[in-house]
Design a protein around this motif. Structure first.
Motif, PDB file in Angstrom:
ATOM      1  N   LEU A  31       0.864  -1.171   0.000  1.00  0.00           N
ATOM      2  CA  LEU A  31       0.000   0.000   0.000  1.00  0.00           C
ATOM      3  C   LEU A  31       0.903   1.224   0.000  1.00  0.00           C
ATOM      4  CD1 LEU A  31      -2.800   1.277   0.139  1.00  0.00           C
ATOM      5  CD2 LEU A  31      -2.693   1.071   2.638  1.00  0.00           C
ATOM      6  N   THR A  32       1.029   1.849  -1.162  1.00  0.00           N
ATOM      7  CA  THR A  32       1.972   2.959  -1.324  1.00  0.00           C
ATOM      8  C   THR A  32       1.338   4.292  -0.955  1.00  0.00           C
ATOM      9  OG1 THR A  32       3.058   1.726  -3.100  1.00  0.00           O
ATOM     10  CG2 THR A  32       3.540   4.079  -2.957  1.00  0.00           C
ATOM     11  N   TYR A  33       0.167   4.580  -1.538  1.00  0.00           N
ATOM     12  CA  TYR A  33      -0.537   5.830  -1.258  1.00  0.00           C
ATOM     13  C   TYR A  33      -1.922   5.547  -0.715  1.00  0.00           C
ATOM     14  CZ  TYR A  33       2.982   8.111  -4.238  1.00  0.00           C
ATOM     15  OH  TYR A  33       4.151   8.570  -4.787  1.00  0.00           O
ATOM     16  N   LEU A  34      -2.320   6.362   0.261  1.00  0.00           N
ATOM     17  CA  LEU A  34      -3.695   6.377   0.750  1.00  0.00           C
ATOM     18  C   LEU A  34      -4.238   7.769   0.457  1.00  0.00           C
ATOM     19  CD1 LEU A  34      -5.931   7.043   3.058  1.00  0.00           C
ATOM     20  CD2 LEU A  34      -5.844   4.701   2.220  1.00  0.00           C
ATOM     21  N   ILE A  35      -5.218   7.860  -0.441  1.00  0.00           N
ATOM     22  CA  ILE A  35      -5.717   9.156  -0.905  1.00  0.00           C
ATOM     23  C   ILE A  35      -7.086   9.412  -0.319  1.00  0.00           C
ATOM     24  CG2 ILE A  35      -6.401  10.501  -2.934  1.00  0.00           C
ATOM     25  CD1 ILE A  35      -4.149   7.749  -3.760  1.00  0.00           C
ATOM     26  N   ASP A  36      -7.224  10.534   0.393  1.00  0.00           N
ATOM     27  CA  ASP A  36      -8.513  10.945   0.945  1.00  0.00           C
ATOM     28  C   ASP A  36      -8.442  12.440   1.212  1.00  0.00           C
ATOM     29  OD1 ASP A  36     -10.710  11.415   3.009  1.00  0.00           O
ATOM     30  OD2 ASP A  36     -10.985   9.278   2.583  1.00  0.00           O
ATOM     31  N   PRO A  37      -9.470  13.211   0.800  1.00  0.00           N
ATOM     32  CA  PRO A  37      -9.408  14.665   0.997  1.00  0.00           C
ATOM     33  C   PRO A  37      -9.453  15.078   2.470  1.00  0.00           C
ATOM     34  CG  PRO A  37     -11.561  14.003   0.149  1.00  0.00           C
ATOM     35  CD  PRO A  37     -10.677  12.798   0.067  1.00  0.00           C
ATOM     36  N   GLY A  42      -7.544  10.462   6.553  1.00  0.00           N
ATOM     37  CA  GLY A  42      -6.584   9.874   5.627  1.00  0.00           C
ATOM     38  C   GLY A  42      -5.235   9.609   6.271  1.00  0.00           C
ATOM     39  N   ARG A  43      -4.732  10.578   7.018  1.00  0.00           N
ATOM     40  CA  ARG A  43      -3.432  10.393   7.674  1.00  0.00           C
ATOM     41  C   ARG A  43      -3.473   9.253   8.684  1.00  0.00           C
ATOM     42  NH1 ARG A  43       0.778  13.708   6.867  1.00  0.00           N
ATOM     43  NH2 ARG A  43       0.421  15.799   6.026  1.00  0.00           N
TER      44      ARG A  43
END
Length: 329
Positions: A31-37, A42-43
């Motif tokens: 899991l490289t990126y977790l994208i959430d506005p 998200g963090r």
């Protein structure tokens, strides 16, 4: 040594957090990126699985595949952005917020010959996987998918619940329905206007096969039951408990020989499950196989549109559907 698949996940909500766990636990992917506005949400999920949080989908250099578990209304632009960069995509159901947009996305994946999956999770339920190894010629399917009302899901049960069993009926009958009938019920004042709380659906298949599918969010407990009838046996699945029972009727007569009471002889089989793997993990493993080219991407793409077509026909029974169609023209 085979290189690990680098995955970007869009969405850190209820379903997204489950996807993050499954991807992070895989011995074939990172899991490289977790994208959430939403930075706080998200963090938090990214930190839990040692991924990098980003507020929006980046250029996908260095990423091998993408999983989208965002809100349905965001699916179309996200999918088109991912496909335009020639990246395989697993997207939660429905593929998009209209059949037209779903077709556009699938056409784009087809033109680019990209692996594409929709999160029709019950395909990977151990009971379903096992039943498919036992099936001969099903002629009648009944399914019940009832749940208590969930405040977080205000849209209708057709896309939330019914789609899973429609997909299974098509899969088990091994053909698309030739006729769809449905009745919708609207009861809960908390639902969005025009969003159905009950959907009773009848599918007819070429050759006479029938599937009766009931979806409701008026239940007081979760029910996930599927019955598959053949000429000489009944296969019952409890999709919640993930178990399967096979019945074969032998004979029946009166209990005492004089018509008082009833006696039946039935052979009951409890087959060993073909797998015990968690459905979400099995789904992701299949996605990785599509990405690696060891599973047939064309067959997978072709399987996605039929249940979407049926649900679109079901929700055309909504009282606001004809007004929406007229406004669109």
């Amino acid at each position: 040594m085979t290189a690990r698949t680098r995955v970007a996940l869009v969405g850190a909500g209820s379903m997204g957090s489950h996807h993050a766990r499954v991807i992070a636990q895989s011995d074939r992917a990172d899991l490289t990126y977790l994208i959430d506005p939403r930075e706080d949400v998200g963090r938090a999920v990214a930190a839990r699985y040692d991924a990098t949080w980003l507020p929006e989908l980046p250029e996908l250099t260095g990423i091998d595949a993408v999983v989208v578990a965002a809100a349905t209304e965001a699916h179309y632009p996200l999918a088109m952005q991912v496909l335009s960069q020639n990246r395989p995509l697993l997207i939660e159901k429905p593929v998009a917020d209209s059949l037209l947009r779903t077709r556009e996305i699938l056409d784009e994946a087809e033109i680019r010959n990209l692996p594409f999956m929709c999160g029709l999770l019950e395909r990977f339920n151990p009971a379903v996987v096992t039943a498919r190894t036992l099936l001969g010629s099903p002629i009648h399917i009944t399914s019940t998918r009832h749940s208590p009302y969930a405040q977080r899901i205000k849209t209708g049960v057709a896309w939330d619940l019914l789609v899973h069993d429609v997909d299974l009926a098509i899969l088990l009958m091994n053909t698309d329905p030739v006729h769809v009938d449905a009745r919708l019920g609207f009861f809960n004042s908390s639902s969005e206007p025009g969003a159905e709380d009950v959907a009773e659906t009848l599918l007819e298949f070429e050759g006479g096969g029938i599937a009766q599918i009931s979806a409701s969010r008026l239940g007081q407990r979760k029910i996930r039951q599927l019955s598959i009838y053949e000429d000489d046996r009944l296969i019952e699945l409890d999709l919640l408990r993930r178990d399967i029972t096979v019945y074969h009727h032998i004979s029946e007569n009166s209990a005492d020989g004089e018509g008082r009471g009833y006696k039946q002889q039935t052979v009951i089989e409890i087959p060993e499950l073909a797998t015990s793997q968690e459905p979400l993990t099995a789904q992701f493993e299949h996605f990785l196989a599509l990405v690696a080219g060891t599973a047939d991407a064309a067959v997978e793409r072709e399987s996605i549109l039929p249940p979407h077509r049926v649900i679109e026909e079901v929700i055309s029974r909504r009282p606001d559907s004809h007004l929406a169609t007229a406004a669109a023209h």
